[in-house]
Enzyme design. Structure first.
Site, PDB file in Angstrom:
ATOM      1  CB  SER A  11      -0.934  -0.013   1.206  1.00 28.13           C
ATOM      2  OG  SER A  11      -0.234  -0.344   2.374  1.00 28.13           O
ATOM      3  CB  CYS A  12       0.322   4.594  -1.374  1.00 28.94           C
ATOM      4  SG  CYS A  12       0.446   4.282  -3.141  1.00 28.94           S
ATOM      5  N   PRO A  13       2.809   4.650   0.761  1.00 29.09           N
ATOM      6  CG  PRO A  13       4.642   5.851   1.612  1.00 29.09           C
ATOM      7  CD  PRO A  13       3.408   5.081   2.031  1.00 29.09           C
ATOM      8  CD  GLU A  14       5.515  -0.946   2.108  1.00 23.24           C
ATOM      9  OE1 GLU A  14       6.009  -1.935   1.547  1.00 23.24           O
ATOM     10  OE2 GLU A  14       4.819  -1.031   3.135  1.00 23.24           O
ATOM     11  CG  ASN A  42      -0.294   7.644  -5.176  1.00 27.55           C
ATOM     12  OD1 ASN A  42      -0.966   8.565  -5.617  1.00 27.55           O
ATOM     13  ND2 ASN A  42      -0.484   7.133  -3.979  1.00 27.55           N
TER      14      ASN A  42
END
Lengths: 70, 360
Positions: A11-14, A42
């Site tokens: 999940s973001c920001p990964e 993103n």
């Protein structure tokens, strides 16, 4: 052969961080695999700001983003 | 997502938040995920602080608004399995920090728009906490990947919120409602629900997140999400001026205290914990609506954290922080730091042990 970054399940920001790290090798082409719309948007936004064009293909359970140096 | 889309979303949320205070919500509390989950914990008999008990329809609306729009846009996706118990603990301590400051990041933004200067101190702490989280993200922090889950796993939190609303309208006598204090101040039920549904849908579409805004600027110099954050402040400010609710200064602010050190440290804990969770308390509610079981667990952690805060006198009041609360915030900062260190530096070992393809 493009470097493949598998960010499925992240999940973001990964996914963006993984892409950012990979882009440090300055290759002309990368493939990023993500499985959610937020990550797709993103990573796309980040790749564009880093000077890559982004092509998206939707597969069974994931998005395949192809980053090409523009 | 374009910057102006985020700004427009923030503006709409700012207007709705001010309208809710005009219609009865407490000052600068059109929305507060922390305060409202605390009120829900009270309504459910999980704590017995008499002034903060109410089944807030805004929370129910936020989850269901995100749920419905996610279904409509085919983005409802049951997933989970990314260190759920760690997320529970992080959610718990995010709530401890928020109730030290008296507000989640969204309410901090609304307090800024209401002229509350204590929120400026909170904001500085919040940015410091996010900075700490970003440091670990850059070093490789990860709570591990999620996996596809069954529909039931992703639908539980929306279902539970439907049940909460049914209790509120059909069987209110089983719940507890404050007769005085912030818990007794609320807009009419259906308006609150509608406000939650609209904001939930907007937040789902735009991925608006108070933590994400500052995090993305620090990590990627990406200002997109921050536009929503700034728009809420500007519009809430204008709205409060028009509604005659603008009050500039430190003292006498609604549901707030003036202890700078603890406003700072409370929000440091919220910022740090939320970055590790991947989003602010609002974002956790929205992700729960999208079927994210990990966020659902974080929300449950926050709900239980809120109950603990009042049962053990950790939460601040208008008079200021409590001694117990200060100890809890320090413990929270230590626990969150340990989690950050463990999930950053233990990763290489774990990677070597885990095969790339799960073995059946």
């Amino acid at each position: 052969m493009a470097q493949i970054i598998d960010a499925c399940g992240r999940s973001c920001p990964e996914p963006v961080l993984m892409t950012k790290k990979a882009l440090e090798s300055h290759e002309a082409r990368y493939e990023v695999l993500v499985d959610n719309n937020t990550a797709r948007q993103n990573v796309t936004r980040f790749a564009k700001s880093a000077g890559y064009t982004v092509g998206v293909t939707e597969e069974a359970d994931l998005f395949r983003l192809v980053l090409t140096k523009s | 997502m374009k910057k102006w889309t985020l700004a427009l979303a923030g503006a709409v949320i700012g207007v709705i938040a001010v309208l809710l205070t005009v219609l009865g919500n407490p000052g600068n509390m059109g929305f507060c995920i922390a305060c409202f989950e605390r009120d829900i914990a009270g309504a459910l008999h999980l704590h017995s602080a008499e002034v903060v008990q109410y089944m807030r329809p805004e929370i129910i609306g936020l989850v269901l608004g995100a749920f419905l729009i996610a279904i409509a846009k085919k983005e409802f996706k049951p997933q989970g399995g990314s260190s759920p118990v760690t997320r529970f603990v992080l959610g718990f301590f995010v709530m401890v920090g928020a109730l030290m400051f008296l507000g989640c990041p969204l309410r901090m933004v609304l307090r800024l728009g209401g002229g509350d200067l204590n929120a400026v101190v909170g904001l500085v702490g919040f940015v410091a906490g996010i900075g700490a989280g970003v440091f670990f993200l850059n070093k490789g922090f990860s709570l591990k990947r999620t996996y596809r889950q069954t529909i039931a796993e992703g639908a539980w939190l929306p279902v539970i919120n439907v049940a909460f609303f049914a209790l509120l309208v059909a069987f209110p006598s089983v719940l507890i409602f404050s007769t005085s204090g912030p818990g007794a101040s609320h807009a009419p039920i259906w308006i609150s629900l509608l406000a939650g549904l609209v904001v939930g849908a907007i937040a789902q579409r735009t991925r608006l997140c108070m933590v994400g805004g500052i995090r993305d600027v620090l990590l990627f110099k990406d200002w997109t999400l921050l536009c929503g954050f700034v728009a809420i402040i500007v519009v809430a400010l204008i709205g409060n001026l028009i509604a005659g609710k603008f009050l500039f200064g430190f003292a006498g602010q609604p549901v707030a205290h003036t202890d700078g050190v603890w406003n700072f440290l409370g929000m440091t804990l919220v910022g740090f914990g939320s970055v590790l969770l991947g989003g602010c308390p609002l974002r956790q509610l929205i992700l729960s609506g999208e079927g994210n079981a990990d966020s659902s667990i974080s929300v449950v952690g926050m709900l239980l954290g809120a109950a603990f805060c009042h049962n053990f006198k950790l939460a601040s009041s208008g008079e200021g922080p409590t001694a117990n609360g200060k100890i809890a915030v320090i413990i929270g900062l230590v626990v969150v730091t340990v989690i950050a260190v463990v999930y950053t530096f233990n990763k290489k070992k774990a990677k070597a042990e885990t095969p790339a393809v799960p073995v059946a």
